[in-house]
Enzyme design. Sequence first.
Site, PDB file in Angstrom:
ATOM      1  N   ASP A  57       0.691  -1.336  -0.006  1.00  0.00           N
ATOM      2  CA  ASP A  57      -0.212  -0.071  -0.476  1.00  0.00           C
ATOM      3  C   ASP A  57       0.918   1.337   0.822  1.00  0.00           C
ATOM      4  O   ASP A  57       1.568   1.548   0.549  1.00  0.00           O
ATOM      5  CB  ASP A  57      -0.747   0.096   1.146  1.00  0.00           C
ATOM      6  CG  ASP A  57      -2.019   0.377   1.239  1.00  0.00           C
ATOM      7  OD1 ASP A  57      -1.960   1.899   0.294  1.00  0.00           O
ATOM      8  OD2 ASP A  57      -3.360   0.917   1.420  1.00  0.00           O
ATOM      9  N   SER A 107      -7.055   4.435  -1.534  1.00  0.00           N
ATOM     10  CA  SER A 107      -6.923   2.486  -1.246  1.00  0.00           C
ATOM     11  C   SER A 107      -8.503   2.229  -1.575  1.00  0.00           C
ATOM     12  O   SER A 107      -8.044   0.767  -2.310  1.00  0.00           O
ATOM     13  CB  SER A 107      -6.174   2.499  -0.155  1.00  0.00           C
ATOM     14  OG  SER A 107      -4.840   3.376   0.263  1.00  0.00           O
ATOM     15  N   ASP A 158      -9.683  -2.072   6.345  1.00  0.00           N
ATOM     16  CA  ASP A 158      -9.665  -1.378   6.298  1.00  0.00           C
ATOM     17  C   ASP A 158      -9.359  -1.766   4.093  1.00  0.00           C
ATOM     18  O   ASP A 158      -9.853  -2.728   4.064  1.00  0.00           O
ATOM     19  CB  ASP A 158      -8.173  -1.362   6.457  1.00  0.00           C
ATOM     20  CG  ASP A 158      -6.904  -0.092   6.521  1.00  0.00           C
ATOM     21  OD1 ASP A 158      -7.873   1.433   5.999  1.00  0.00           O
ATOM     22  OD2 ASP A 158      -5.809   0.179   5.562  1.00  0.00           O
ATOM     23  N   THR A 160      -7.828  -2.116   1.395  1.00  0.00           N
ATOM     24  CA  THR A 160      -7.450  -2.474   0.695  1.00  0.00           C
ATOM     25  C   THR A 160      -7.961  -3.992   0.537  1.00  0.00           C
ATOM     26  O   THR A 160      -8.033  -5.318   0.000  1.00  0.00           O
ATOM     27  CB  THR A 160      -6.094  -2.521   0.308  1.00  0.00           C
ATOM     28  OG1 THR A 160      -5.443  -1.160   0.329  1.00  0.00           O
ATOM     29  CG2 THR A 160      -5.354  -3.634  -0.087  1.00  0.00           C
ATOM     30  N   ARG A 171     -15.895   3.815   3.107  1.00  0.00           N
ATOM     31  CA  ARG A 171     -14.527   2.898   3.567  1.00  0.00           C
ATOM     32  C   ARG A 171     -14.751   2.961   5.427  1.00  0.00           C
ATOM     33  O   ARG A 171     -14.160   2.456   5.820  1.00  0.00           O
ATOM     34  CB  ARG A 171     -13.301   2.926   2.807  1.00  0.00           C
ATOM     35  CG  ARG A 171     -12.846   4.815   3.324  1.00  0.00           C
ATOM     36  CD  ARG A 171     -11.674   4.832   2.369  1.00  0.00           C
ATOM     37  NE  ARG A 171     -10.137   4.493   3.962  1.00  0.00           N
ATOM     38  CZ  ARG A 171      -9.690   4.551   3.406  1.00  0.00           C
ATOM     39  NH1 ARG A 171      -8.728   5.104   2.092  1.00  0.00           N
ATOM     40  NH2 ARG A 171      -8.382   3.684   3.348  1.00  0.00           N
ATOM     41  N   GLU A 335      -1.681  -7.981   2.030  1.00  0.00           N
ATOM     42  CA  GLU A 335      -0.848  -6.495   1.760  1.00  0.00           C
ATOM     43  C   GLU A 335      -0.323  -6.028   2.775  1.00  0.00           C
ATOM     44  O   GLU A 335      -0.662  -6.582   3.485  1.00  0.00           O
ATOM     45  CB  GLU A 335      -2.500  -5.213   2.116  1.00  0.00           C
ATOM     46  CG  GLU A 335      -2.007  -4.203   1.858  1.00  0.00           C
ATOM     47  CD  GLU A 335      -2.946  -2.852   2.596  1.00  0.00           C
ATOM     48  OE1 GLU A 335      -3.201  -2.233   2.441  1.00  0.00           O
ATOM     49  OE2 GLU A 335      -4.147  -4.167   3.413  1.00  0.00           O
ATOM     50  N   ASP A 340       1.951   2.839   3.410  1.00  0.00           N
ATOM     51  CA  ASP A 340       1.502   3.838   2.933  1.00  0.00           C
ATOM     52  C   ASP A 340       1.348   4.684   4.371  1.00  0.00           C
ATOM     53  O   ASP A 340       1.327   5.762   4.533  1.00  0.00           O
ATOM     54  CB  ASP A 340      -0.238   3.460   2.533  1.00  0.00           C
ATOM     55  CG  ASP A 340      -0.888   4.302   2.553  1.00  0.00           C
ATOM     56  OD1 ASP A 340      -1.490   5.217   1.993  1.00  0.00           O
ATOM     57  OD2 ASP A 340      -1.769   4.700   4.124  1.00  0.00           O
ATOM     58  N   LYS A 341       1.120   3.943   5.108  1.00  0.00           N
ATOM     59  CA  LYS A 341       0.453   4.548   6.541  1.00  0.00           C
ATOM     60  C   LYS A 341       1.187   5.341   7.558  1.00  0.00           C
ATOM     61  O   LYS A 341       1.520   6.738   8.176  1.00  0.00           O
ATOM     62  CB  LYS A 341      -0.207   3.654   7.498  1.00  0.00           C
ATOM     63  CG  LYS A 341      -1.856   3.170   6.933  1.00  0.00           C
ATOM     64  CD  LYS A 341      -1.625   1.701   8.132  1.00  0.00           C
ATOM     65  CE  LYS A 341      -3.054   0.940   7.113  1.00  0.00           C
ATOM     66  NZ  LYS A 341      -4.045   1.954   7.167  1.00  0.00           N
ATOM     67  N   HIS A 344       2.327   8.465   5.415  1.00  0.00           N
ATOM     68  CA  HIS A 344       1.574  10.266   5.681  1.00  0.00           C
ATOM     69  C   HIS A 344       1.887  10.261   7.170  1.00  0.00           C
ATOM     70  O   HIS A 344       1.493  11.804   6.862  1.00  0.00           O
ATOM     71  CB  HIS A 344      -0.405   9.439   6.153  1.00  0.00           C
ATOM     72  CG  HIS A 344      -0.984   8.884   5.247  1.00  0.00           C
ATOM     73  ND1 HIS A 344      -1.890   9.737   4.124  1.00  0.00           N
ATOM     74  CD2 HIS A 344      -1.352   8.419   4.104  1.00  0.00           C
ATOM     75  CE1 HIS A 344      -2.204   9.071   3.340  1.00  0.00           C
ATOM     76  NE2 HIS A 344      -2.554   8.022   3.767  1.00  0.00           N
ATOM     77  N   ASP A 382      -0.690   0.671  -4.932  1.00  0.00           N
ATOM     78  CA  ASP A 382      -1.897   0.485  -5.285  1.00  0.00           C
ATOM     79  C   ASP A 382      -2.087   2.258  -5.537  1.00  0.00           C
ATOM     80  O   ASP A 382      -2.821   2.459  -6.283  1.00  0.00           O
ATOM     81  CB  ASP A 382      -3.673   0.080  -4.216  1.00  0.00           C
ATOM     82  CG  ASP A 382      -2.629   1.397  -2.501  1.00  0.00           C
ATOM     83  OD1 ASP A 382      -1.569   1.477  -2.916  1.00  0.00           O
ATOM     84  OD2 ASP A 382      -3.114   1.154  -1.902  1.00  0.00           O
ATOM     85  N   HIS A 383      -1.173   2.563  -5.336  1.00  0.00           N
ATOM     86  CA  HIS A 383      -0.952   4.143  -5.462  1.00  0.00           C
ATOM     87  C   HIS A 383       0.123   4.811  -5.371  1.00  0.00           C
ATOM     88  O   HIS A 383       1.138   4.413  -4.687  1.00  0.00           O
ATOM     89  CB  HIS A 383      -2.074   5.297  -4.962  1.00  0.00           C
ATOM     90  CG  HIS A 383      -2.010   4.708  -3.949  1.00  0.00           C
ATOM     91  ND1 HIS A 383      -0.887   5.377  -2.567  1.00  0.00           N
ATOM     92  CD2 HIS A 383      -2.682   4.071  -2.442  1.00  0.00           C
ATOM     93  CE1 HIS A 383      -1.578   5.036  -1.213  1.00  0.00           C
ATOM     94  NE2 HIS A 383      -2.756   4.410  -0.943  1.00  0.00           N
ATOM     95  N   HIS A 426      -0.732  11.210  -1.066  1.00  0.00           N
ATOM     96  CA  HIS A 426      -0.848  10.128  -1.525  1.00  0.00           C
ATOM     97  C   HIS A 426      -0.612  11.330  -3.315  1.00  0.00           C
ATOM     98  O   HIS A 426      -0.793  12.229  -3.073  1.00  0.00           O
ATOM     99  CB  HIS A 426      -2.715   9.742  -2.555  1.00  0.00           C
ATOM    100  CG  HIS A 426      -2.880   8.836  -1.530  1.00  0.00           C
ATOM    101  ND1 HIS A 426      -3.951   8.000  -1.645  1.00  0.00           N
ATOM    102  CD2 HIS A 426      -2.131   8.249   0.124  1.00  0.00           C
ATOM    103  CE1 HIS A 426      -4.037   7.225  -0.481  1.00  0.00           C
ATOM    104  NE2 HIS A 426      -2.947   7.133   0.462  1.00  0.00           N
TER     105      HIS A 426
END
Length: 465
Positions: A57, A107, A158, A160, A171, A335, A340-341, A344, A382-383, A426
């Site tokens: 992610d 996501s 979550d 994904t 989500r 995953e 990702d987290k 961020h 995913d991004h 992102h």
Amino acid sequence: MTARKRVSRRAKVLGAGIAAAALVGTAAATASPLTAGGNGHGKGGKQPRNVILLIGDGMGDSEITAARNYQVGANGRLNLDTLPSTGAYTTYSLMKGTNTPDYVTDSAASGSGWATGTKTYNGAISVDTNGKKVPTILENAKAAGYNTGDVSTAEMQDATPAVLGSHVTSRDCKGPSATSAKCPANAIENGGDGSISEQLMQTRPDVLLGGGRKYLDEKVTAGTYAGQTVLDQGRAQGYQVATNATELQNAPLGKPLLGAFAPGNLDLEWVGPTPTREGTPAQRCAVNPKRDAAQPHLSQMADVAINRLDALSRDGKGAKGRGGSDDKGFFLQIEGASIDKQDHAANPCGQIGENVEFDKAVGKALDYQKKNPNTLVVVTGDHGHTSQIVGAGSKTAGFTATLTTADNAPMTISYATSAELTGQEHTGTQIRIAAGGPQADRVEGVTNQTDLFTTMSVALGLKGD
């Protein structure tokens, strides 16, 4: 060599009562059939028995490069670097109401794209832009007789992991308490299928591992299980439950396995310096001293899931596969969520530690593939995300920290997509996708994220070429 014409793919775009299409060009390709007993790393042209999809992610090229530099050096190679077929895919989502491109996906929309083959809006979980649910690759595989698995270091609710086995308009509808307010059409009391947690219990992958225990402890508000917890519902539908690494390893094969290893997301692997406007001294990362020792690591969850699904698919009870002589195999998504987290959060050691552990999970998949060369392994993100490798010791418009890599050299990472340190965003860049095994060449070139759904569907014989 045998010639095979690559499929001309379309990314389905549904909404406002019309369907728009995003065409991806066709290309002729040649592929060598994978020979029996091969190492599984070839491209191959035969029908796979199993598909393992590994999602990092937020894992863009910058995140991969930072992890490589730190862990094995600039000239080293991660497990994910060894896959023979490599391409890139576009990740855009859609603006709700207009169906124009939203160039920076989240996501939820991203995962919905590869899970269903359908573009949708940010925040949507496997529904189209009208809120209509679209069948997922896991649901289709399960209906066709495959064993299935869904593994994450995040809450299993979550985005994904959720896209494989649930359909909600937001989500945020992770448990029953939020659904009536945030996704009223999905609430059971309004005739819907319930929250993400409730729907995952109904979909019931054979292996479902991650965090998010707090949502499983919520009470169901309506329907058959009203007044009981979501976890009670899962047990009633056949799940055995593991809450720590020991229980995960020792779970018998007789029942589907639900592993809930944390109230929220699983703990981080590594800790390190916090970026500042002025930068930091060069330093190494450290193992997170606060990590719950009872929590399994992603590579452990991946290993258990792969071996468990392999055993289930060979127990003689599964649906017969193509040709009628062998039982069908499995579909598994794994995953690494906190790359990702921690992007961020502008946390370079947190981000890199999660990427390194994710790469260990990739290694588990490739080890299995070496012994089972009829397995298609796909690794992607995913991004895109915020971290950038900049000149060592330089200052940027954002926040920087410097780490000492495996080359004993300084590597400065900058976070500059937000003025707030922990609010990094992102990006809309295309993402690497790599694969090995039969039909791996389908990922080559530049494709659309929704094409991954077609690649996996064709690989499992769920859809014509």
